[in-house]
Write a protein that holds these residues in place. Structure first.
Motif, PDB file in Angstrom:
ATOM      1  N   THR A   1      -5.818   0.335   7.089  1.00  0.00           N
ATOM      2  CA  THR A   1      -4.506   0.971   7.042  1.00  0.00           C
ATOM      3  C   THR A   1      -4.643   2.220   6.181  1.00  0.00           C
ATOM      4  O   THR A   1      -5.215   2.161   5.093  1.00  0.00           O
ATOM      5  N   VAL A   2      -4.130   3.335   6.677  1.00  0.00           N
ATOM      6  CA  VAL A   2      -4.196   4.596   5.944  1.00  0.00           C
ATOM      7  C   VAL A   2      -2.771   5.061   5.669  1.00  0.00           C
ATOM      8  O   VAL A   2      -1.939   5.092   6.574  1.00  0.00           O
ATOM      9  N   THR A   3      -2.505   5.376   4.411  1.00  0.00           N
ATOM     10  CA  THR A   3      -1.199   5.912   4.018  1.00  0.00           C
ATOM     11  C   THR A   3      -1.424   7.217   3.267  1.00  0.00           C
ATOM     12  O   THR A   3      -2.479   7.416   2.659  1.00  0.00           O
ATOM     13  N   SER A   4      -0.428   8.079   3.312  1.00  0.00           N
ATOM     14  CA  SER A   4      -0.529   9.329   2.562  1.00  0.00           C
ATOM     15  C   SER A   4       0.828   9.678   1.980  1.00  0.00           C
ATOM     16  O   SER A   4       1.873   9.248   2.482  1.00  0.00           O
ATOM     17  N   ALA A   5       0.775  10.460   0.916  1.00  0.00           N
ATOM     18  CA  ALA A   5       1.985  10.989   0.295  1.00  0.00           C
ATOM     19  C   ALA A   5       1.709  12.440  -0.066  1.00  0.00           C
ATOM     20  O   ALA A   5       0.745  12.735  -0.785  1.00  0.00           O
ATOM     21  N   ALA A   6       2.516  13.332   0.455  1.00  0.00           N
ATOM     22  CA  ALA A   6       2.383  14.762   0.193  1.00  0.00           C
ATOM     23  C   ALA A   6       3.571  15.215  -0.639  1.00  0.00           C
ATOM     24  O   ALA A   6       4.716  14.934  -0.294  1.00  0.00           O
ATOM     25  N   ARG A   7       3.288  15.907  -1.710  1.00  0.00           N
ATOM     26  CA  ARG A   7       4.332  16.437  -2.579  1.00  0.00           C
ATOM     27  C   ARG A   7       4.068  17.921  -2.815  1.00  0.00           C
ATOM     28  O   ARG A   7       2.936  18.383  -2.795  1.00  0.00           O
ATOM     29  N   GLY A   8       5.131  18.661  -3.062  1.00  0.00           N
ATOM     30  CA  GLY A   8       5.002  20.078  -3.371  1.00  0.00           C
ATOM     31  C   GLY A   8       4.424  20.859  -2.209  1.00  0.00           C
ATOM     32  O   GLY A   8       4.810  20.650  -1.055  1.00  0.00           O
ATOM     33  N   ILE A   9       3.469  21.731  -2.504  1.00  0.00           N
ATOM     34  CA  ILE A   9       2.897  22.627  -1.496  1.00  0.00           C
ATOM     35  C   ILE A   9       2.290  21.858  -0.315  1.00  0.00           C
ATOM     36  O   ILE A   9       2.281  22.342   0.806  1.00  0.00           O
TER      37      ILE A   9
ATOM     38  N   GLN B   1       0.828  -1.206   0.000  1.00  0.00           N
ATOM     39  CA  GLN B   1       0.000   0.000   0.000  1.00  0.00           C
ATOM     40  C   GLN B   1       0.863   1.257   0.000  1.00  0.00           C
ATOM     41  O   GLN B   1       0.557   2.230  -0.697  1.00  0.00           O
ATOM     42  N   GLU B   2       1.935   1.237   0.763  1.00  0.00           N
ATOM     43  CA  GLU B   2       2.813   2.403   0.830  1.00  0.00           C
ATOM     44  C   GLU B   2       3.381   2.740  -0.550  1.00  0.00           C
ATOM     45  O   GLU B   2       3.499   3.922  -0.911  1.00  0.00           O
ATOM     46  N   ARG B   3       3.721   1.718  -1.321  1.00  0.00           N
ATOM     47  CA  ARG B   3       4.287   1.940  -2.656  1.00  0.00           C
ATOM     48  C   ARG B   3       3.234   2.468  -3.617  1.00  0.00           C
ATOM     49  O   ARG B   3       3.534   3.330  -4.460  1.00  0.00           O
ATOM     50  N   ILE B   4       2.004   1.977  -3.521  1.00  0.00           N
ATOM     51  CA  ILE B   4       0.940   2.513  -4.375  1.00  0.00           C
ATOM     52  C   ILE B   4       0.810   4.010  -4.123  1.00  0.00           C
ATOM     53  O   ILE B   4       0.777   4.817  -5.053  1.00  0.00           O
ATOM     54  N   THR B   5       0.757   4.384  -2.861  1.00  0.00           N
ATOM     55  CA  THR B   5       0.555   5.776  -2.470  1.00  0.00           C
ATOM     56  C   THR B   5       1.647   6.672  -3.047  1.00  0.00           C
ATOM     57  O   THR B   5       1.361   7.697  -3.678  1.00  0.00           O
ATOM     58  N   SER B   6       2.897   6.302  -2.844  1.00  0.00           N
ATOM     59  CA  SER B   6       3.994   7.159  -3.313  1.00  0.00           C
ATOM     60  C   SER B   6       4.138   7.125  -4.833  1.00  0.00           C
ATOM     61  O   SER B   6       4.440   8.155  -5.446  1.00  0.00           O
ATOM     62  N   THR B   7       3.896   5.984  -5.462  1.00  0.00           N
ATOM     63  CA  THR B   7       4.027   5.903  -6.925  1.00  0.00           C
ATOM     64  C   THR B   7       2.978   6.772  -7.616  1.00  0.00           C
ATOM     65  O   THR B   7       3.286   7.463  -8.597  1.00  0.00           O
ATOM     66  N   VAL B   8       1.750   6.732  -7.122  1.00  0.00           N
ATOM     67  CA  VAL B   8       0.703   7.578  -7.706  1.00  0.00           C
ATOM     68  C   VAL B   8       1.078   9.052  -7.542  1.00  0.00           C
ATOM     69  O   VAL B   8       1.021   9.825  -8.504  1.00  0.00           O
ATOM     70  N   ALA B   9       1.480   9.440  -6.341  1.00  0.00           N
ATOM     71  CA  ALA B   9       1.845  10.844  -6.096  1.00  0.00           C
ATOM     72  C   ALA B   9       3.011  11.272  -6.985  1.00  0.00           C
ATOM     73  O   ALA B   9       2.977  12.343  -7.602  1.00  0.00           O
ATOM     74  N   ASP B  10       4.036  10.439  -7.066  1.00  0.00           N
ATOM     75  CA  ASP B  10       5.216  10.786  -7.865  1.00  0.00           C
ATOM     76  C   ASP B  10       4.890  10.865  -9.354  1.00  0.00           C
ATOM     77  O   ASP B  10       5.417  11.728 -10.066  1.00  0.00           O
ATOM     78  N   SER B  11       4.031   9.966  -9.840  1.00  0.00           N
ATOM     79  CA  SER B  11       3.651   9.975 -11.258  1.00  0.00           C
ATOM     80  C   SER B  11       2.940  11.268 -11.630  1.00  0.00           C
ATOM     81  O   SER B  11       3.239  11.888 -12.655  1.00  0.00           O
ATOM     82  N   ILE B  12       2.014  11.687 -10.795  1.00  0.00           N
ATOM     83  CA  ILE B  12       1.272  12.930 -11.055  1.00  0.00           C
ATOM     84  C   ILE B  12       2.210  14.129 -10.960  1.00  0.00           C
ATOM     85  O   ILE B  12       2.185  15.021 -11.817  1.00  0.00           O
ATOM     86  N   MET B  13       3.051  14.134  -9.946  1.00  0.00           N
ATOM     87  CA  MET B  13       3.972  15.259  -9.746  1.00  0.00           C
ATOM     88  C   MET B  13       4.915  15.404 -10.951  1.00  0.00           C
ATOM     89  O   MET B  13       5.133  16.512 -11.451  1.00  0.00           O
ATOM     90  N   GLU B  14       5.424  14.289 -11.417  1.00  0.00           N
ATOM     91  CA  GLU B  14       6.368  14.326 -12.540  1.00  0.00           C
ATOM     92  C   GLU B  14       5.712  14.741 -13.848  1.00  0.00           C
ATOM     93  O   GLU B  14       6.261  15.532 -14.607  1.00  0.00           O
TER      94      GLU B  14
END
Length: 189
Positions: A163-171, A120-133
């Motif tokens: 289980t709750v995971t989050s990924a914050a990018r940018g602002i 789950q942690e990898r899904i969260t960060s991969t989605v965030a990173d893909s959008i950010m990039e």
């Protein structure tokens, strides 16, 4: 992605059934190896996909405020036990220079990343990173909540726990008010 070896999966499932003491020739199990191989082909269809591809088409809109798609259902398979986990993804971003994605692309990105043996942690960060990039927004905030069958069916045996995971990018990394705004919208019915 290389073609899934359905025959190899069928043989492996048959071996597992024999290893747990089942009669693989009994009526209810005769086609189980074939059914499982087809299911795995579908459930692992994200292997080899690049989730960033869903953001190759960008629209330009005069909008630089919060965009949130919430309650995106998904399922995946825990890479530690090969049992399912499932839940909802919430994706927020603030477009920069009017660069927005089609809303369905956010869900497709989640699905692509989830359809492989995963954490789950990898899904969260991969989605965030893909959008950010790919969209280069001011920020992205992804929250995923899921129930893991490895905690429900075995070991701890606590059905209903999430289980709750989050990924914050940018602002969203440093602006507590922006994060709070997203959380408040996620909690709205």
């Amino acid at each position: 992605m290389s073609k899934v070896d359905l025959q190899k999966i069928e043989e492996a499932v048959k071996m597992i059934l024999e290893a747990v003491g089942e009669d693989v020739n009994r009526e209810g199990l005769l086609d189980t190896p074939k059914r499982v191989s087809k299911m795995y082909e579908e459930m692992f269809s994200g292997i080899g996909e690049d989730p960033r591809e869903y953001f190759s088409t960008v629209f330009h809109e005069d909008h630089e405020e919060l965009v949130l798609v919430k309650d995106i259902p998904f399922y995946s398979m825990c890479e530690h036990h090969l049992v399912p986990f499932y839940g909802k993804a919430h994706i927020a971003y603030i477009p920069r220079d009017g660069r927005v994605a089609g809303l369905s692309k956010l869900g497709r990105c989640v699905e692509s990343v989830a359809r492989r043996p995963q954490l789950q942690e990898r899904i969260t960060s991969t989605v965030a990173d893909s959008i950010m990039e790919m969209l280069t927004p001011y920020g992205v905030y992804v929250v995923i909540e899921a129930e893991h069958m490895c905690m429900t069916m075995r070991g701890l045996k606590k059905p209903g726990s999430k289980t709750v995971t989050s990924a914050a990018r940018g602002i969203f990394e440093n602006d507590e008010n922006k994060r709070r705004e997203v959380i408040s919208f996620i909690q709205m019915s």
